[in-house]
Write a protein that holds these residues in place. Structure first.
Motif, PDB file in Angstrom:
ATOM      1  N   ARG A 258      -1.868  -5.041   9.204  1.00 14.97           N
ATOM      2  CA  ARG A 258      -1.373  -4.280   8.913  1.00 14.97           C
ATOM      3  C   ARG A 258       0.347  -4.808   9.275  1.00 14.97           C
ATOM      4  N   ASP A 259       0.760  -5.317   9.949  1.00 15.66           N
ATOM      5  CA  ASP A 259       2.170  -5.895  10.035  1.00 15.66           C
ATOM      6  C   ASP A 259       2.561  -6.976   8.893  1.00 15.66           C
ATOM      7  N   ALA A 260       1.786  -7.535   9.428  1.00 13.53           N
ATOM      8  CA  ALA A 260       2.293  -9.096   8.107  1.00 13.53           C
ATOM      9  C   ALA A 260       2.493  -7.958   6.991  1.00 13.53           C
ATOM     10  N   LEU A 261       1.335  -7.911   6.090  1.00 14.15           N
ATOM     11  CA  LEU A 261       1.472  -6.666   4.995  1.00 14.15           C
ATOM     12  C   LEU A 261       3.207  -5.999   5.075  1.00 14.15           C
ATOM     13  N   LEU A 262       2.887  -5.707   5.888  1.00 18.78           N
ATOM     14  CA  LEU A 262       4.002  -4.575   5.699  1.00 18.78           C
ATOM     15  C   LEU A 262       5.608  -4.607   5.913  1.00 18.78           C
ATOM     16  N   ALA A 263       5.555  -6.218   6.080  1.00 21.08           N
ATOM     17  CA  ALA A 263       6.590  -6.630   6.531  1.00 21.08           C
ATOM     18  C   ALA A 263       6.656  -7.232   5.088  1.00 21.08           C
ATOM     19  N   ALA A 264       5.590  -8.041   4.163  1.00 20.16           N
ATOM     20  CA  ALA A 264       6.030  -8.866   3.159  1.00 20.16           C
ATOM     21  C   ALA A 264       6.122  -7.751   2.046  1.00 20.16           C
ATOM     22  N   VAL A 265       5.725  -6.040   2.337  1.00 23.09           N
ATOM     23  CA  VAL A 265       6.254  -5.816   1.457  1.00 23.09           C
ATOM     24  C   VAL A 265       7.494  -5.077   1.349  1.00 23.09           C
ATOM     25  N   GLY A 326       6.910   1.316  -2.953  1.00 25.08           N
ATOM     26  CA  GLY A 326       6.941   2.150  -1.741  1.00 25.08           C
ATOM     27  C   GLY A 326       5.773   2.380  -1.599  1.00 25.08           C
ATOM     28  N   TRP A 327       5.006   3.317  -2.039  1.00 24.91           N
ATOM     29  CA  TRP A 327       3.307   3.577  -1.933  1.00 24.91           C
ATOM     30  C   TRP A 327       2.560   3.007  -1.052  1.00 24.91           C
ATOM     31  N   LEU A 328       2.839   2.404  -1.680  1.00 29.14           N
ATOM     32  CA  LEU A 328       2.558   0.729  -0.483  1.00 29.14           C
ATOM     33  C   LEU A 328       2.903   0.924   1.504  1.00 29.14           C
ATOM     34  N   ALA A 329       3.835   0.364   0.939  1.00 31.57           N
ATOM     35  CA  ALA A 329       4.887   0.646   1.932  1.00 31.57           C
ATOM     36  C   ALA A 329       4.681   1.848   3.297  1.00 31.57           C
ATOM     37  N   GLU A 330       5.232   3.173   2.136  1.00 31.25           N
ATOM     38  CA  GLU A 330       4.942   4.552   3.047  1.00 31.25           C
ATOM     39  C   GLU A 330       3.500   5.006   3.836  1.00 31.25           C
ATOM     40  N   MET A 331       1.846   4.205   2.316  1.00 29.75           N
ATOM     41  CA  MET A 331       1.349   4.544   3.691  1.00 29.75           C
ATOM     42  C   MET A 331       0.581   3.435   5.081  1.00 29.75           C
ATOM     43  N   LEU A 332       0.874   1.856   5.021  1.00 27.95           N
ATOM     44  CA  LEU A 332       1.200   0.892   5.658  1.00 27.95           C
ATOM     45  C   LEU A 332       1.998   1.704   7.180  1.00 27.95           C
ATOM     46  N   ARG A 333       2.790   2.347   7.003  1.00 28.66           N
ATOM     47  CA  ARG A 333       3.453   3.079   7.699  1.00 28.66           C
ATOM     48  C   ARG A 333       3.342   4.189   8.661  1.00 28.66           C
ATOM     49  N   LEU A 334       2.000   4.273   8.517  1.00 26.56           N
ATOM     50  CA  LEU A 334       1.005   5.080   9.237  1.00 26.56           C
ATOM     51  C   LEU A 334       0.341   5.146   9.996  1.00 26.56           C
ATOM     52  N   PHE A 354      -8.001   2.414   1.662  1.00 24.52           N
ATOM     53  CA  PHE A 354      -7.977   1.904   2.708  1.00 24.52           C
ATOM     54  C   PHE A 354      -7.942   2.261   4.061  1.00 24.52           C
ATOM     55  N   SER A 355      -8.649   1.229   4.840  1.00 18.41           N
ATOM     56  CA  SER A 355      -9.362   1.944   6.257  1.00 18.41           C
ATOM     57  C   SER A 355      -9.155   0.718   7.529  1.00 18.41           C
ATOM     58  N   SER A 356      -9.119   1.711   8.813  1.00 22.21           N
ATOM     59  CA  SER A 356      -9.010   0.349   9.321  1.00 22.21           C
ATOM     60  C   SER A 356     -10.314   0.482  11.246  1.00 22.21           C
ATOM     61  N   GLU A 357     -11.064   0.477  11.606  1.00 12.46           N
ATOM     62  CA  GLU A 357     -11.291   0.175  12.159  1.00 12.46           C
ATOM     63  C   GLU A 357     -10.502   1.051  14.056  1.00 12.46           C
TER      64      GLU A 357
END
Length: 376
Positions: A258-265, A326-334, A354-357
């Motif tokens: 999540r952190d790496a993808l959010l930073a890039a986005v 914008g949508w992707l970043a907003e979602m990843l921050r959650l 999008f899901s996560s264990e």
């Protein structure tokens, strides 16, 4: 009216009320706060007709009375007083004299009779829900709603019982946020909470601990905290069967940090926003072996090129889709920090799941963005 209150108590009460204040040219009194001094307490109430907040603080009351004062003016005065100060209210005709030490202000007020009637729930079903769980559910669903759509349900979040769990979902038709938690709530009445009411509930729950007391009627939801009440109207609509738009958790899957993808986005979104790309603020996410490429524009002249490593592609090699950044970043921050996010899609043009264990109670869906389309 003649009374004195502690600055700290009044400041805290006004902070709780601010989400229910609304500037209105049609009804100027809606940017006021109603004051009701009785016995040894001062009750403050604010409303915008959709939601209402009421706080009760201790007061030394020499003369009981009622009035409505502009909240912005009162808040500005209170904010600048000494932390250990006291503020006195004394009515003088149609003016309220506010004094603290050597400071004195004369503020006009309106008759309390002009203020809208209270919208408290008189009778309903009482529920106890952990504040942290309810706050997380509202936050994970309200972001995906909108007030720009003619469909009523898109302007609220759907709180309901699902498979023995408490669930909350919000969707604007192009994205969906869902979060659930394990609670014995089979008898919970389903309700659609307006987005502004849901966000204000989330804000207020930030100061609560343990279980919170909710009162639910056919048309309203009410939160009770010590010496405080918040009431919001519910939307009168039937929520659609949202499960139909959620892709099944099967097929190709890409797992990324999540952190790496959010930073890039966030970097890509920031650059495109600054450049002022007239075509779109969306970008293409492409899976190549053990990495995800975030690009915008033709490959040979890409405005943005970000690479995210440590990607696990289970049958999803060479997968690509476009998303609103914008949508992707907003979602990843959650999602929690350091979470691993599983991304799944049935193919070109299909919804992306999008899901996560690391946070199994959350699930998000975003529809792919059409090339050259700029979505707010």
């Amino acid at each position: 009216m003649d009374l004195t209150v502690a600055k700290s108590d009044l400041d805290a009460a006004l902070s709780r009320l601010k989400g229910s204040i609304e500037a209105s040219k049609v009804q100027p009194i809606l940017d006021h706060v109603a004051l009701d001094a009785t016995s040894d307490a001062l009750t403050l109430r604010a409303t915008n007709h959709r939601c209402e907040a009421e706080a009760v603080i201790k007061a030394e009351v020499a003369e009981e009375g009622q009035a409505a004062i502009r909240c912005a003016v009162l808040s500005e005065i209170v904010r600048r007083l000494p932390e250990d100060g006291e503020l006195s209210f004394k009515a003088d005709g149609s003016v309220m004299v506010l004094s603290c030490g050597r400071s004195r202000y004369r503020v006009p007020f309106l008759p309390a009779e002009d203020f809208p009637e209270a919208m408290a729930v008189a009778e309903g079903e009482r529920l106890l829900i952990p504040a942290a769980d309810l706050s997380a559910m509202l936050r994970a669903s309200a972001y995906a709603t909108t007030v720009k759509d003619s469909r009523v349900f898109t302007g609220g979040v759907y709180l309901h019982a699902k498979d023995g769990r408490l669930a909350c979902v919000g969707s604007d038709g192009s994205r969906l946020g869902l979060r659930s938690c394990a609670l014995e709530v089979d008898d919970l009445p389903s309700m659609v909470i307006p987005t502004d009411g849901a966000r204000e509930l989330e804000r207020l729950l930030g100061e609560a601990e343990g279980d919170v007391d909710l009162l639910v009627s056919d048309s309203k939801l009410e939160l009770h905290l010590p010496r405080f009440r918040f009431t919001t109207k519910l939307l009168d609509c039937t929520y659609p069967l949202y499960e139909r738009v959620i892709p099944k958790a099967n097929g190709a899957c890409v797992t990324v940090g999540r952190d790496a993808l959010l930073a890039a986005v966030e970097r890509a979104h920031g650059v495109l926003s600054t450049v002022g790309n007239a075509n779109s603020l969306s970008a293409r996410l492409s899976v190549e072996k053990d990495r995800i490429l975030v690009t915008s524009g033709p490959k040979e002249a890409s405005v943005v090129h970000e690479e995210v490593e440590e990607v696990e592609a289970d049958g999803a090699e060479d997968t690509a889709f476009s998303l609103n950044l914008g949508w992707l970043a907003e979602m990843l921050r959650l999602w929690p920090q350091e979470a691993r996010i599983a991304i799944q899609s049935k193919g070109h043009g299909s919804a992306i799941r999008f899901s996560s264990e690391d946070d199994p109670g959350s699930l998000h869906v975003i529809m792919p963005a059409a090339p050259g389309r700029n979505e707010d």
